[in-house]
Design a protein around this motif. Structure first.
Motif, PDB file in Angstrom:
ATOM      1  N   LYS A   1      11.921  -5.119   5.979  1.00 17.12           N
ATOM      2  CA  LYS A   1      10.574  -4.687   5.564  1.00 17.12           C
ATOM      3  C   LYS A   1      10.661  -3.373   4.801  1.00 17.12           C
ATOM      4  O   LYS A   1      11.661  -2.673   4.863  1.00 17.12           O
TER       5      LYS A   1
ATOM      6  N   PHE B   1       3.516 -11.421  14.992  1.00 15.57           N
ATOM      7  CA  PHE B   1       4.298 -10.532  15.867  1.00 15.57           C
ATOM      8  C   PHE B   1       4.886  -9.394  15.035  1.00 15.57           C
ATOM      9  O   PHE B   1       4.952  -9.479  13.807  1.00 15.57           O
TER      10      PHE B   1
ATOM     11  N   ASP C   1      11.964   2.739   6.012  1.00 13.01           N
ATOM     12  CA  ASP C   1      11.343   3.283   7.224  1.00 13.01           C
ATOM     13  C   ASP C   1      12.344   4.238   7.861  1.00 13.01           C
ATOM     14  O   ASP C   1      13.469   4.377   7.371  1.00 13.01           O
TER      15      ASP C   1
HETATM   16  N1  LIG Z   1      12.809  -1.905   7.509  1.00 13.80           N
HETATM   17  C1  LIG Z   1      12.735  -2.632   8.627  1.00 13.80           C
HETATM   18  N2  LIG Z   1      12.819  -3.977   8.510  1.00 13.80           N
HETATM   19  C2  LIG Z   1      12.756  -4.761   9.614  1.00 13.80           C
HETATM   20  C3  LIG Z   1      12.608  -4.172  10.897  1.00 13.80           C
HETATM   21  C4  LIG Z   1      12.508  -2.756  10.986  1.00 13.80           C
HETATM   22  O1  LIG Z   1      12.371  -2.174  12.063  1.00 13.80           O
HETATM   23  N3  LIG Z   1      12.567  -2.019   9.820  1.00 13.80           N
HETATM   24  N4  LIG Z   1      12.589  -4.997  12.006  1.00 13.80           N
HETATM   25  C5  LIG Z   1      13.296  -6.275  11.851  1.00 13.80           C
HETATM   26  C6  LIG Z   1      13.183  -7.178  12.964  1.00 13.80           C
HETATM   27  S1  LIG Z   1      14.212  -6.892  14.271  1.00 13.80           S
HETATM   28  C7  LIG Z   1      12.394  -8.286  12.903  1.00 13.80           C
HETATM   29  S2  LIG Z   1      12.415  -9.440  14.144  1.00 13.80           S
HETATM   30  C8  LIG Z   1      11.470  -8.509  11.783  1.00 13.80           C
HETATM   31  C9  LIG Z   1      10.049  -8.550  12.312  1.00 13.80           C
HETATM   32  O2  LIG Z   1       9.153  -8.724  11.268  1.00 13.80           O
HETATM   33  P1  LIG Z   1       7.587  -8.580  11.534  1.00 13.80           P
HETATM   34  O3  LIG Z   1       7.365  -7.254  12.222  1.00 13.80           O
HETATM   35  O4  LIG Z   1       6.935  -8.688  10.212  1.00 13.80           O
HETATM   36  O5  LIG Z   1       7.212  -9.719  12.437  1.00 13.80           O
HETATM   37  O6  LIG Z   1      11.562  -7.514  10.795  1.00 13.80           O
HETATM   38  C10 LIG Z   1      12.849  -6.989  10.578  1.00 13.80           C
HETATM   39  N5  LIG Z   1      12.828  -6.098   9.466  1.00 13.80           N
END
Ligand SMILES: Nc1nc2c(c(=O)[nH]1)N[C@H]1C(S)=C(S)[C@@H](COP(=O)(O)O)O[C@H]1N2
Ligand SMILES: [Mo]
Length: 411
Positions: free
Chosen positions: A247, A92, A197
């Motif tokens: 991420k 996901f 990001d």
């Molecule tokens: N830099 C960054 N990290 C992030 C996000 C993001 O939008 N940007 N989304 C977060 C959210 S809300 C979730 S649930 C998870 C989702 O990880 P996935 O996309 O690898 O499943 O990453 C998190 N880390």
């Protein structure tokens, strides 16, 4: 030679039937089977490209931007994944500002704040540390949000109700090893993790978690992270809500208090019945769901079926999964498939002889802290009547006499 194979095949079918699967209603009997002559030579190795792809007949489909209001989300088709590992291409995704393409040679991680020696690390620097591989689930705390606030349609699949959880083998460097290089000051109690990001995702992580099992992850299921999962580097905090697993990680700052970032104040906080909001709830509580039979599937007449699904806990291992086929009146222990790992999806299975009458299927997990998955009534009391994040309530699927399976949310 061919004759021999046919005989073996016949013998195999006969033993299976004699071996007690007589309740199966489908499957041809041995005397009807005529083996085709050998096929002509098949496709060459590189005809479908240099990277393998699933069979054209495998129909697993992703729902991108699904109808739950989350910005930029896709969900894992849980009914069509087997075992405990999510194929990387079906993990996901939740993106708050799109997916950046980051050249790994240019990527750097800054570690600063309450440290003796602030430093910048390249990907090469990070990958020179000793690494570990661990299999963990990752779940967005918004998983099941819609089911909680306004129960969705009877045709909502398990992908839509529960598909914001996935499970991979993650490879990376224990964060504490890298921190030795900068010297964390003893008064540092929190770490801010920030992504590169456009959303500049920032989350405060408590120091005890940083020093426990936090990882700087660069690979997933044996290959580098997908861009969507944070290539070239992501923070992994096992068992904590998805949002904290930042991420495209490019900055770690140490301090003596949390940062109260937008994400932790506005979005990833949980309303309670007394009107207050809980922040820093961290953990994904134990949860389970039956993935088959599940909504929109159809059972082909009474007889034997395997009930199977996934269970997990952000606090440890799955200790027990019970399954009910009568809407919670009676429960039976499901078989837990090994290995059962901490903060990892666990596959459960239970044979079921369907008598052809209406049935309500439910699963209920207990983790090794003794915590039992709540039903919706308990969730309303313990968390909130109308909730958003951290819905871990028991899910109900109805099998109707005509074999159609639907989402009845709860009973
Ligand atoms: N830099 C960054 N990290 C992030 C996000 C993001 O939008 N940007 N989304 C977060 C959210 S809300 C979730 S649930 C998870 C989702 O990880 P996935 O996309 O690898 O499943 O990453 C998190 N880390
Ligand atoms: Mo999330």
């Amino acid at each position: 030679m061919k004759q021999g194979n046919q005989t073996n095949r016949r013998r195999f079918l006969q033993t299976s039937i004699a071996g007690g699967v007589a309740a199966l209603t489908s499957g041809a009997t041995a005397k009807e089977i005529v083996l085709e002559p050998s096929r002509s030579t098949g496709r060459d190795i590189f005809e479908t490209g240099t990277y393998g792809v699933p069979s054209q007949f495998a129909t697993s489909a992703r729902i991108k931007g699904s109808a739950n209001g989350l910005h930029g989300a896709s969900r894992t088709p849980l009914a069509e994944t087997h075992g405990i590992i999510t194929p990387s291409g079906l993990h996901f995704e939740v993106h708050h500002g799109g997916v950046p393409d980051i050249p790994p040679l240019e990527h750097k991680l800054l570690i600063h704040g309450m440290v003796d020696d602030a430093k910048m690390f390249t990907m090469e620097d990070i990958m020179r540390f000793p690494s570990v591989s661990r299999t963990y689930f990752l779940e967005c705390s918004g998983n099941g949000e819609q089911e909680w606030s306004s129960p969705s349609a009877s045709t909502t699949t398990v992908q839509a109700t529960h598909g914001l959880t996935s499970c991979s083998e993650w490879t990376g460097v224990p964060l504490k090893l890298v921190l030795n290089e900068v010297g964390i000051r003893t008064d540092a109690k929190w770490m801010l993790a920030e992504g590169d990001d456009s959303s500049r995702m920032g989350r405060s992580i408590p120091m005890w978690k940083v020093l426990d099992d936090a990882l700087l992850v660069y690979a997933q299921n044996g290959e580098f992270l997908r861009p969507e999962q944070g290539f070239p580097l992501r923070l992994f905090v096992p068992g904590f809500e998805g949002n904290m697993n930042v991420k495209w990680l490019h900055r770690l700052e140490f301090g003596d208090k949390p940062w109260w970032s937008h994400q932790e104040v506005a979005r990833y906080s949980d309303p309670r019945p007394n009107g207050k909001k809980v922040v820093f709830s961290f953990y994904m509580d134990a949860k389970s769901v039956i993935t088959s039979p599940s909504s929109t599937m159809r059972l082909n007449g009474p007889g034997f079926y395997e009930i199977t699904g996934l269970a997990w806990s952000g606090k440890g291992k799955v200790a027990r999964v019970e399954v009910s086929t009568d809407g919670g009146a009676t429960w039976r222990d499901a078989h837990l498939q090994t290995p059962i790992m901490t903060k990892c999806h666990t596959r459960f299975r239970l044979p079921w002889n369907w008598n052809g009458r209406d049935a309500i299927l439910q699963s209920r997990v207990t983790d090794d802290t003794g915590y039992v998955q709540p039903d919706y009534e308990q969730l309303y009391v313990e968390k909130s009547r109308i909730g958003m994040m951290h819905n871990n309530a028991i899910q109900s699927w109805k099998v109707a006499a005509d074999g159609n399976v639907s989402n009845v949310h709860h009973v």
